[in-house]
Design a protein around this motif. Sequence first.
Motif, mmCIF file in Angstrom:
data_model
loop_
_atom_site.group_PDB
_atom_site.id
_atom_site.type_symbol
_atom_site.label_atom_id
_atom_site.label_comp_id
_atom_site.label_asym_id
_atom_site.label_seq_id
_atom_site.Cartn_x
_atom_site.Cartn_y
_atom_site.Cartn_z
ATOM 1 N N LYS A 119 1.130 -1.042 -0.166
ATOM 2 C CA LYS A 119 -0.182 0.097 -0.137
ATOM 3 C C LYS A 119 0.923 0.999 0.006
ATOM 4 O O LYS A 119 0.354 2.478 -1.113
ATOM 5 N N ALA A 120 2.011 1.202 1.008
ATOM 6 C CA ALA A 120 2.525 2.155 0.665
ATOM 7 C C ALA A 120 3.713 2.523 -0.543
ATOM 8 O O ALA A 120 3.373 3.770 -0.926
ATOM 9 N N VAL A 121 3.301 1.417 -0.943
ATOM 10 C CA VAL A 121 4.244 1.622 -2.215
ATOM 11 C C VAL A 121 3.512 2.029 -3.295
ATOM 12 O O VAL A 121 3.949 3.155 -4.555
ATOM 13 N N LYS A 122 2.151 2.056 -3.450
ATOM 14 C CA LYS A 122 1.617 2.360 -4.229
ATOM 15 C C LYS A 122 0.989 3.802 -3.795
ATOM 16 O O LYS A 122 0.813 4.686 -5.166
ATOM 17 N N ALA A 123 1.227 4.479 -2.819
ATOM 18 C CA ALA A 123 1.011 5.465 -2.162
ATOM 19 C C ALA A 123 1.649 6.450 -2.709
ATOM 20 O O ALA A 123 1.803 7.866 -2.205
ATOM 21 N N ASN A 124 2.995 6.110 -2.572
ATOM 22 C CA ASN A 124 4.197 7.069 -3.163
ATOM 23 C C ASN A 124 4.829 6.357 -3.961
ATOM 24 O O ASN A 124 6.035 5.806 -4.213
ATOM 25 N N PRO A 125 4.659 7.699 -4.625
ATOM 26 C CA PRO A 125 5.505 7.122 -6.101
ATOM 27 C C PRO A 125 7.067 7.197 -6.460
ATOM 28 O O PRO A 125 7.145 6.273 -7.345
ATOM 29 N N GLY A 126 7.421 7.815 -5.632
ATOM 30 C CA GLY A 126 8.400 8.137 -5.640
ATOM 31 C C GLY A 126 9.437 6.771 -4.256
ATOM 32 O O GLY A 126 10.616 6.381 -5.307
ATOM 33 N N MET A 127 8.603 5.992 -4.064
ATOM 34 C CA MET A 127 9.547 4.670 -3.664
ATOM 35 C C MET A 127 8.932 4.293 -4.589
ATOM 36 O O MET A 127 9.880 3.391 -4.261
ATOM 37 N N ALA A 128 8.407 3.655 -5.820
ATOM 38 C CA ALA A 128 8.497 2.770 -6.445
ATOM 39 C C ALA A 128 9.215 2.889 -7.249
ATOM 40 O O ALA A 128 9.759 2.420 -8.128
ATOM 41 N N ILE A 129 9.709 3.951 -7.967
ATOM 42 C CA ILE A 129 10.976 4.501 -8.825
ATOM 43 C C ILE A 129 12.309 4.045 -8.143
ATOM 44 O O ILE A 129 13.256 3.526 -8.278
ATOM 45 N N PHE A 130 12.280 4.569 -6.655
ATOM 46 C CA PHE A 130 13.346 4.150 -6.078
ATOM 47 C C PHE A 130 13.506 2.133 -5.848
ATOM 48 O O PHE A 130 14.831 2.072 -5.811
ATOM 49 N N LEU A 131 12.313 1.658 -6.015
ATOM 50 C CA LEU A 131 12.728 -0.121 -6.117
ATOM 51 C C LEU A 131 13.228 -0.103 -7.364
ATOM 52 O O LEU A 131 14.047 -1.328 -6.834
ATOM 53 N N MET A 132 12.368 0.342 -7.813
ATOM 54 C CA MET A 132 12.779 -0.333 -9.303
ATOM 55 C C MET A 132 13.936 0.343 -9.138
ATOM 56 O O MET A 132 14.879 -0.953 -9.820
ATOM 57 N N GLY A 133 15.060 1.035 -8.966
ATOM 58 C CA GLY A 133 16.520 1.228 -8.997
ATOM 59 C C GLY A 133 16.910 0.138 -8.531
ATOM 60 O O GLY A 133 17.932 -0.279 -8.926
ATOM 61 N N TYR A 134 16.342 0.109 -7.353
ATOM 62 C CA TYR A 134 17.466 -1.520 -6.384
ATOM 63 C C TYR A 134 17.399 -2.374 -7.449
ATOM 64 O O TYR A 134 18.498 -2.716 -6.800
ATOM 65 N N TYR A 135 16.104 -2.829 -7.360
ATOM 66 C CA TYR A 135 16.252 -4.116 -7.965
ATOM 67 C C TYR A 135 17.434 -4.042 -9.285
ATOM 68 O O TYR A 135 17.403 -5.254 -9.098
ATOM 69 N N ALA A 136 17.233 -3.451 -9.679
ATOM 70 C CA ALA A 136 18.317 -3.262 -10.957
ATOM 71 C C ALA A 136 19.288 -3.456 -10.885
ATOM 72 O O ALA A 136 20.189 -4.304 -11.298
ATOM 73 N N ASP A 137 19.822 -2.240 -9.791
ATOM 74 C CA ASP A 137 21.125 -2.560 -9.012
ATOM 75 C C ASP A 137 21.449 -3.818 -7.970
ATOM 76 O O ASP A 137 22.881 -4.348 -8.946
ATOM 77 N N GLN A 138 20.305 -4.483 -7.496
ATOM 78 C CA GLN A 138 21.093 -5.449 -7.487
ATOM 79 C C GLN A 138 20.812 -6.587 -8.401
ATOM 80 O O GLN A 138 22.190 -7.905 -7.709
ATOM 81 N N LEU A 139 20.338 -7.226 -9.612
ATOM 82 C CA LEU A 139 20.570 -8.242 -10.386
ATOM 83 C C LEU A 139 22.051 -7.730 -10.751
ATOM 84 O O LEU A 139 22.533 -8.978 -11.201
#
Length: 236
Positions: A119-139
Amino acid sequence: MATAKRLCETCKHYSCFINKYCSHKWKPIITFNKTTTDYPSGATIFSEGEPVRGIYEIYYGKIKVVSSFGNNKERILCLLSQEQMLGFNGLGGNMIYPVTAITLVPSQVTFIPIDIFYKAVKANPGMAIFLMGYYADQLRASNSRLKMYSITSAKGKVSSALLTIVDSFGFEKQDDTLLSFTPSRKDIASLAGTTYETVIRVLGELEKENVIRLEGKSIRVSDLSSLKKLSEEFNS
């Protein structure tokens, strides 16, 4: 052991993804739903094969994330410390943790239930963008590890593992060559994807070459630039 709740609204951990990317409206919601637990050294926070219940944030401490393979062996995938996230590996698919998280020192970790996290991710676009970058870095980091495991140079593997420790935990504040935390030789071998005996041999070679200095169980990096050159062998 559970500890008293710390308010996200007044938290001074500015690099925490909740603090950086959650709105002022959402921080009290996270505070209300989260739980914080103190773990002793060697404790398991969650285990490979368990269903995903939520996401974890490290308030303080040092943690290794490991994956099992044949004959009950484990390989360290990454080392994490203060203000970093745990448990994201299990998101999506069947929602099962594919890794185990174990404390290396006494640590305090905050747990956020998965429904609140989504719910927090859906309500906070900045968090969603951060997570996409974070997952890419982990990959990218995962792909880099696969390359490292395939090289033949033991010195390159161990040097890369030592650099990972430097990047994860840094040096002592009052001594910029002494690792702030030195994992066991067994853990260094697991991180490097090699054997305990190989780590002992290579550390001895690196000391003779004045790249590092062994001080009991601790390690001092005498020549960081040379260590980086050795670790870059598998990229060339």
